[in-house]
Write a protein that holds these residues in place. Sequence first.
Motif, mmCIF file in Angstrom:
data_model
loop_
_atom_site.group_PDB
_atom_site.id
_atom_site.type_symbol
_atom_site.label_atom_id
_atom_site.label_comp_id
_atom_site.label_asym_id
_atom_site.label_seq_id
_atom_site.Cartn_x
_atom_site.Cartn_y
_atom_site.Cartn_z
ATOM 1 N N GLN A 14 0.677 -1.193 0.008
ATOM 2 C CA GLN A 14 0.019 0.133 -0.313
ATOM 3 C C GLN A 14 0.984 0.987 0.189
ATOM 4 O OE1 GLN A 14 -3.139 -1.358 -0.440
ATOM 5 N NE2 GLN A 14 -4.307 -0.872 1.434
ATOM 6 N N PRO A 15 0.413 2.087 -0.887
ATOM 7 C CA PRO A 15 1.328 3.612 -0.699
ATOM 8 C C PRO A 15 1.160 4.081 0.522
ATOM 9 C CG PRO A 15 -0.624 3.815 -2.108
ATOM 10 C CD PRO A 15 -0.817 2.405 -1.827
ATOM 11 N N ASP A 16 2.370 5.025 1.051
ATOM 12 C CA ASP A 16 2.405 5.570 2.251
ATOM 13 C C ASP A 16 2.944 7.073 2.203
ATOM 14 O OD1 ASP A 16 4.974 4.857 2.303
ATOM 15 O OD2 ASP A 16 4.858 3.960 4.178
ATOM 16 N N GLN C 14 -4.419 11.753 -1.859
ATOM 17 C CA GLN C 14 -3.820 10.472 -1.176
ATOM 18 C C GLN C 14 -4.483 9.353 -1.816
ATOM 19 O OE1 GLN C 14 -0.973 11.629 0.070
ATOM 20 N NE2 GLN C 14 -1.221 11.440 2.223
ATOM 21 N N PRO C 15 -3.864 8.172 -2.231
ATOM 22 C CA PRO C 15 -4.401 7.024 -2.697
ATOM 23 C C PRO C 15 -5.312 6.475 -1.520
ATOM 24 C CG PRO C 15 -2.039 6.801 -2.635
ATOM 25 C CD PRO C 15 -2.197 8.265 -2.029
ATOM 26 N N ASP C 16 -6.437 5.657 -1.686
ATOM 27 C CA ASP C 16 -6.978 5.017 -0.425
ATOM 28 C C ASP C 16 -7.383 3.705 -1.301
ATOM 29 O OD1 ASP C 16 -8.939 5.872 -2.339
ATOM 30 O OD2 ASP C 16 -10.263 6.601 -0.664
ATOM 31 N N SER C 17 -6.982 2.997 -1.899
ATOM 32 C CA SER C 17 -7.025 1.673 -2.337
ATOM 33 C C SER C 17 -7.051 0.447 -1.244
ATOM 34 C CB SER C 17 -6.195 1.135 -3.474
ATOM 35 O OG SER C 17 -6.299 1.898 -4.706
ATOM 36 N N LEU C 18 -8.217 -0.186 -1.151
ATOM 37 C CA LEU C 18 -8.360 -1.052 -0.092
ATOM 38 C C LEU C 18 -7.570 -2.507 -0.273
ATOM 39 C CD1 LEU C 18 -12.060 -0.580 0.436
ATOM 40 C CD2 LEU C 18 -10.068 0.023 1.887
ATOM 41 N N LEU C 19 -6.881 -3.036 0.619
ATOM 42 C CA LEU C 19 -6.130 -4.121 0.364
ATOM 43 C C LEU C 19 -6.770 -5.219 -0.596
ATOM 44 C CD1 LEU C 19 -3.471 -5.494 1.610
ATOM 45 C CD2 LEU C 19 -4.780 -6.792 3.051
#
Lengths: 288, 288, 288, 288
Positions: A14-16, C14-19
């Motif tokens: 996941q990007p952080d 900000q990216p917020d893609s779920l696992l």
Amino acid sequence: MANSKFEYVKSFEQPDSLLPNTWIVVRVDGRGFTKLCAKYAFKKPNDRRALDLMNAAARVVVTEIPDITIAYGVSDEYSFVFHKSCTLFERRASKLVSTVVSTFTANYIYLWSTYFPETPLSPPLPSFDGRAVCYPSVNNLRDYMSWRQVDCHINNLYNTTFWALIQVEGLDNRAAEELLSGTVSADKNEILFKRCGINYNNELEIYKKGSVVFRDYELVEPGTHNAAEAAEALAEPVQQSKSQAEKEKKKRSKARVVIEHLDIIKDEFWGQRPWLLSNKPGKTPKEP
Amino acid sequence: MANSKFEYVKSFEQPDSLLPNTWIVVRVDGRGFTKLCAKYAFKKPNDRRALDLMNAAARVVVTEIPDITIAYGVSDEYSFVFHKSCTLFERRASKLVSTVVSTFTANYIYLWSTYFPETPLSPPLPSFDGRAVCYPSVNNLRDYMSWRQVDCHINNLYNTTFWALIQVEGLDNRAAEELLSGTVSADKNEILFKRCGINYNNELEIYKKGSVVFRDYELVEPGTHNAAEAAEALAEPVQQSKSQAEKEKKKRSKARVVIEHLDIIKDEFWGQRPWLLSNKPGKTPKEP
Amino acid sequence: MANSKFEYVKSFEQPDSLLPNTWIVVRVDGRGFTKLCAKYAFKKPNDRRALDLMNAAARVVVTEIPDITIAYGVSDEYSFVFHKSCTLFERRASKLVSTVVSTFTANYIYLWSTYFPETPLSPPLPSFDGRAVCYPSVNNLRDYMSWRQVDCHINNLYNTTFWALIQVEGLDNRAAEELLSGTVSADKNEILFKRCGINYNNELEIYKKGSVVFRDYELVEPGTHNAAEAAEALAEPVQQSKSQAEKEKKKRSKARVVIEHLDIIKDEFWGQRPWLLSNKPGKTPKEP
Amino acid sequence: MANSKFEYVKSFEQPDSLLPNTWIVVRVDGRGFTKLCAKYAFKKPNDRRALDLMNAAARVVVTEIPDITIAYGVSDEYSFVFHKSCTLFERRASKLVSTVVSTFTANYIYLWSTYFPETPLSPPLPSFDGRAVCYPSVNNLRDYMSWRQVDCHINNLYNTTFWALIQVEGLDNRAAEELLSGTVSADKNEILFKRCGINYNNELEIYKKGSVVFRDYELVEPGTHNAAEAAEALAEPVQQSKSQAEKEKKKRSKARVVIEHLDIIKDEFWGQRPWLLSNKPGKTPKEP
């Protein structure tokens, strides 16, 4: 043999990346240092060698990572400040934290024998954890720094009095604890002076103020450079010309990284050193 | 002196707990190891001392952090797997990553002189960055491990052939590169054997397979324990009795942490060692 | 006129893609529905029209978003489950949540007059908030669904008894509350039966069980398809052939989306409907 | 009947609070509005009724959520700005986004018949997605707003010219597209004027500038209030006295929420309305 069958697992990372245009503080904390203090018989209330070792390790971190503009350390913790325009590692939290923690740890272990020549390390070794926090404004950042320095003061006054009661007055831990319970700063100053004959003002600055690490340039007249305002005005990562960036890089790499024990709460410290907030290198000081 | 005025800055720290019931892999990577290899004259294609040092550092990490069930290393990287039921540090990413990176770095620096007695370290010191990735299922986790081991194989076959062409056949870098460009595994095996007289099968397992570190218990008959299924069935952090947890902790701390060079892609490895996925300690092996 | 000077602001998103490979539950909750119930005089303990309206809106959501395999609603909340292999909107949390919330809200407002023909809406309008939660395993997902249905049961039994005491027995709110304080299910069943003459078992299933919405195919013999295991085995987003995907899409779009009031805690429900977990459309049921 | 067995699933919800002391922009975008425009025969290049409906829905959102200080809309999108000191819903992204999206959608559907009395809605209904982005400084926020308004200008000039060529000049889509390919603003202005007899300056402000929605107070002399600086100086959520907060709340609720079509790129707009950045309500304007 292709690796494509398993490569899909890469997509689970996941990007952080941390929010742009914010100050990034990476704080490093000693893990289990109470045990460690006992194991290596650190002096109480402060062990000068241990603090000098922390400072030496921090100085290497600041020197090797030019994106850090200032660092502040007290006891077994150190805070490293990345300028808000920093784009190192695309601002990825895990890269920033792990790089600081690893560099700090490597140098702490490597330099140990310099500061504790007669007390060799043995497993389990000292180690540190770390975290990154973003601060959107100069005020937030300065409040963070002030928070750590006030904490340093509160803890050091307490510890100095506590250990004086034990070492000078012969109290046991519990009696000292009870005596100090509920006291304010003025009380502790008085106990220290009247019962133990110690004037807190005469304590070493490194104990009272902690340590601040930064690149040193010529001080300016406070009020002549409004670096805080300049920093706030900066809305996006600066687009410098290559040659300008190169020039600043060179200046930064030539600057001496110093360890001082100053008040970083008042405006004066920041007013005299506009480069800490502006990230523009100052004038190299003349050789003494 | 109260610190309340500045304490609000604590609220800027963002939570970073990793999703429960997922396998956490913390991977540590050497920073700038190409330069480091040159500086300390690491042997090509593999430097046994450097790998042994990595393994020794990793073994300490696994030993000191019992929540790690298995680790896999190749070249200058090491992956540490926390069981999906792990609750260490409330699963906070920065704490997990920084603790692993710091412990690994500390031991790498400390043990350096054991593995390189004639090549003392000098600044800038070796350091490592790290990251955490979550894998929801046993299949994802095993695919991650397979990905790293396939990568090890691909790189090692290439490097072994490349350096043999240079060291045995006298080619220069460019000629060796061109010769290998576009070749598949079978081609490289043949080049290695026909031109350099090297049978890749006879290469050391540590080079071909990488290194796997884990607590060692008695092997079981594959197929008798379905640990993967048991692990999947586990939906929430196990609520053990205190005494049971204590018993397992003791068993874990007595287990020998071993470094092996085995195939971790096939089922056999996992089938014989159900404790790696179930997190239930196995039987302590009889003394030989 | 170029827009490049300001376009840098895009990088702050900000990216917020779920696992990946986790079940995504988007839950929608009514905002301030206590007030709304009073304003539109919803019947107590359950208003059939209000529940039917919730169900009708949910059915549109499930129909329009084929990535949703099942939804469960009770009172003013609805949970929508995206299959773990779903890649809609690159699994971005804000897109998934806002799309579900917006579609649900639009239909709730639009269909209001169908269910409340004599009570026109007036500002402030009903609205809903939403959130997304990931569940790594089938067990976690089923436990989530069970949690909501148990909650439905607990609340409905309480409310049914509470309002019976008021409506049938003539108690005031406070007296009813006190009478029920500390009672368990059996007590409430008895109070309901003995004092109010109501057999809880005869209450409508929609009140006792809530509502479950899904695409309907022919039931299978439980135990013949292990969909849960099949789902767990699935480690990565399925790579289907185009034609296969097209075929499944058509089947899905032809399936009837039904609203039922069934026990979703026991295995039977899931065993008979393997498509809910496997995401493979079943057989279209014969016309009655 | 206790629900504790399943309640553990609550712990899987991940926190998503947005960084304190940053401006939060929630942008709402129409889903599939190209299709929708065709379905309801929206006029080209701009449909006044559709824009008025967007504005009406946005005005309700701003009115119902006092934490929003300003909103800007163009075409099928609307951006809502929460003041950086806002603590609504503990700044949780999903709550903020879903609440704005749901309130906006509800009012869009509800008000549809007012603006399209002769074109009733039919499924699938209009819906919107949304996202939240944080901006640390006033400059970033104003650059965001400028970005949207510049985009409005660029698109509107293009669309106005494109549709004039079709509607006035009788070109087909492709010919119009080719004619405009590679042109700059001046070219488009000239084509519009020379070929179609349209002076772009005489187009409606709502088309050229988009719409800005805010609470209206008495304008101040620009330069007399440095709201931007005041906003930057604000480091933490303001600790107001209860009565002061109550007073401001009342003032805010009495303020008229207006829809204007002004230049929000230049300083003047912000200088005359310091309350937009300071979040301190201004003077209520005298009745005309």
